[in-house]
Design an enzyme around this catalytic site. Structure first.
Site, PDB file in Angstrom:
ATOM      1  N   GLY A 189       0.397  -1.140  -0.174  1.00 34.71           N
ATOM      2  CA  GLY A 189       0.446  -0.261   0.104  1.00 34.71           C
ATOM      3  C   GLY A 189       1.208   1.800  -0.104  1.00 34.71           C
ATOM      4  O   GLY A 189       2.204   0.798  -0.148  1.00 34.71           O
ATOM      5  N   LYS A 220      -8.250   6.703   9.403  1.00 36.48           N
ATOM      6  CA  LYS A 220      -8.157   5.656   9.102  1.00 36.48           C
ATOM      7  C   LYS A 220      -9.431   4.744  11.073  1.00 36.48           C
ATOM      8  O   LYS A 220      -9.626   3.360  11.098  1.00 36.48           O
ATOM      9  CB  LYS A 220      -7.407   4.622   9.013  1.00 36.48           C
ATOM     10  CG  LYS A 220      -6.160   5.806   7.716  1.00 36.48           C
ATOM     11  CD  LYS A 220      -7.488   4.053   6.315  1.00 36.48           C
ATOM     12  CE  LYS A 220      -6.380   4.924   5.132  1.00 36.48           C
ATOM     13  NZ  LYS A 220      -4.846   3.912   4.978  1.00 36.48           N
ATOM     14  N   ASP A 233       3.280  -2.989   8.262  1.00 40.67           N
ATOM     15  CA  ASP A 233       1.986  -2.345   7.487  1.00 40.67           C
ATOM     16  C   ASP A 233       0.835  -0.999   7.053  1.00 40.67           C
ATOM     17  O   ASP A 233       0.480  -0.543   8.944  1.00 40.67           O
ATOM     18  CB  ASP A 233       1.548  -4.262   6.582  1.00 40.67           C
ATOM     19  CG  ASP A 233       0.496  -4.257   5.373  1.00 40.67           C
ATOM     20  OD1 ASP A 233       0.821  -3.195   5.378  1.00 40.67           O
ATOM     21  OD2 ASP A 233      -0.080  -5.265   5.272  1.00 40.67           O
ATOM     22  N   GLU A 268      -0.943 -10.373   3.464  1.00 41.34           N
ATOM     23  CA  GLU A 268      -0.358  -9.694   4.871  1.00 41.34           C
ATOM     24  C   GLU A 268      -0.698 -10.698   6.585  1.00 41.34           C
ATOM     25  O   GLU A 268       0.017 -10.699   7.273  1.00 41.34           O
ATOM     26  CB  GLU A 268      -1.221  -8.560   4.537  1.00 41.34           C
ATOM     27  CG  GLU A 268      -0.792  -7.607   3.217  1.00 41.34           C
ATOM     28  CD  GLU A 268      -1.408  -6.145   3.330  1.00 41.34           C
ATOM     29  OE1 GLU A 268      -0.971  -5.337   2.370  1.00 41.34           O
ATOM     30  OE2 GLU A 268      -2.638  -6.224   3.408  1.00 41.34           O
TER      31      GLU A 268
HETATM   32  O1  LIG Z   1      -4.502  -4.589   0.589  1.00 49.43           O
HETATM   33  C1  LIG Z   1      -3.857  -3.588   0.975  1.00 49.43           C
HETATM   34  C2  LIG Z   1      -3.254  -3.552   2.236  1.00 49.43           C
HETATM   35  O2  LIG Z   1      -4.527  -4.241   3.178  1.00 49.43           O
HETATM   36  C3  LIG Z   1      -3.187  -1.609   2.661  1.00 49.43           C
HETATM   37  O3  LIG Z   1      -2.587  -2.344   3.325  1.00 49.43           O
HETATM   38  C4  LIG Z   1      -4.507  -1.521   2.890  1.00 49.43           C
HETATM   39  O4  LIG Z   1      -4.900  -0.760   2.285  1.00 49.43           O
HETATM   40  C5  LIG Z   1      -4.137   0.445   3.201  1.00 49.43           C
HETATM   41  O5  LIG Z   1      -3.273   0.666   1.928  1.00 49.43           O
HETATM   42  P1  LIG Z   1      -2.848   2.342   2.626  1.00 49.43           P
HETATM   43  O6  LIG Z   1      -1.558   2.847   3.515  1.00 49.43           O
HETATM   44  O7  LIG Z   1      -2.602   2.898   0.835  1.00 49.43           O
HETATM   45  O8  LIG Z   1      -3.840   3.310   2.900  1.00 49.43           O
END
Ligand SMILES: O=C[C@H](O)[C@H](O)[C@H](O)COP(=O)(O)O
EC number: 5.3.1.6
Length: 227
Positions: free
Chosen positions: A27, A123, A83, A105
């Site tokens: 991500g 979030k 992550d 993941e």
């Molecule tokens: O499959 C993707 C993941 O779970 C990502 O870690 C999650 O969607 C967060 O992504 P971002 O940091 O781009 O918001």
């Protein structure tokens, strides 16, 4: 928003020491972490680090950034995984999988000594399912049956479609993704288990009880939440 992502990525680096095996999430937020990790390796500030990627995206980025990669079956243990997430509830349960990488993941992050999650304050939710659907990776042949079976949970599911590809997106594992919108997820751990009990479900994007630390990027700086 990008500044907040950079801020939490930088903060996560403080948890990294030499000789660590690190789970590399997927991500846009983790991308900053991987790039910063690469820079620390290049300058010699960190040494003998290996990353275990959770997707093609994180593997390619790690290689491009100078972070050596290994696979799960080559290591005895994972020290830390880092992550992003799409939702974080007050008990640090998560929804993940906007990038369709949820299965790998979870495989990596479940096994990490410490799992650190990087998010911005948008979030944070009161309950899971408040803002985003739960991504569910399914065996392609079972997608329609599973979509109908999800009605038992009052969920409405959509097959995720590609944008630069005709038809549904295909995950790194060759499967489809159903995005299931729930009214409210009262018990994340129970729902996570229930969903995985449906034949044809490979994995779902509820990550209950596995995040150890959540670093939240806010306009006032980084807040650290711990379970
Ligand atoms: O499959 C993707 C993941 O779970 C990502 O870690 C999650 O969607 C967060 O992504 P971002 O940091 O781009 O918001």
């Amino acid at each position: 928003m990008e500044e907040l992502k950079r801020l939490v990525a930088k903060e996560a680096l403080k948890f990294i020491d030499d000789d660590m095996i690190i789970g590399l999430g997927t991500g846009s937020t983790t991308a900053y972490f991987i790039q910063m990790l690469g820079k620390k390796l290049m300058t010699g500030e960190l040494e003998d680090i290996y990353g275990i990627p959770t997707s093609h995206q994180s593997r390619l980025l790690a290689l491009e950034s100078g972070v050596p990669v290994v696979s799960l079956d080559e290591v005895d243990a994972i020290d830390i995984a880092v992550d992003g997430a799409d939702e974080v509830d007050p008990h640090l349960n998560l929804i993940k999988g906007r990038g369709a990488a949820l299965t790998m993941e979870k495989i990596i992050e479940y096994r990490a000594g410490t799992f650190i999650v990087l998010v911005d304050e948008s979030k944070l939710v009161e309950y899971l399912g408040q803002r985003v659907p739960v991504p569910i990776e399914v065996i392609p042949a079972a997608w329609r049956a599973i979509k109908e079976e999800l009605e038992v949970f009052n969920a409405t599911a959509e097959l995720r479609m590609g944008t630069k590809k005709d038809g549904p997106i295909i995950t790194d594992n060759g499967n489809f993704i159903l995005d299931a919108k729930f009214e409210k997820i009262e018990d994340p751990l129970d729902m996570e288990i229930e969903l995985n009990n449906i034949p044809g479900v490979v994995e779902n994007g509820i990550f209950a009880d596995i995040a150890d630390i959540v670093l939240v990027g806010t306009k006032e700086g980084v807040k650290k939440l711990e379970r």
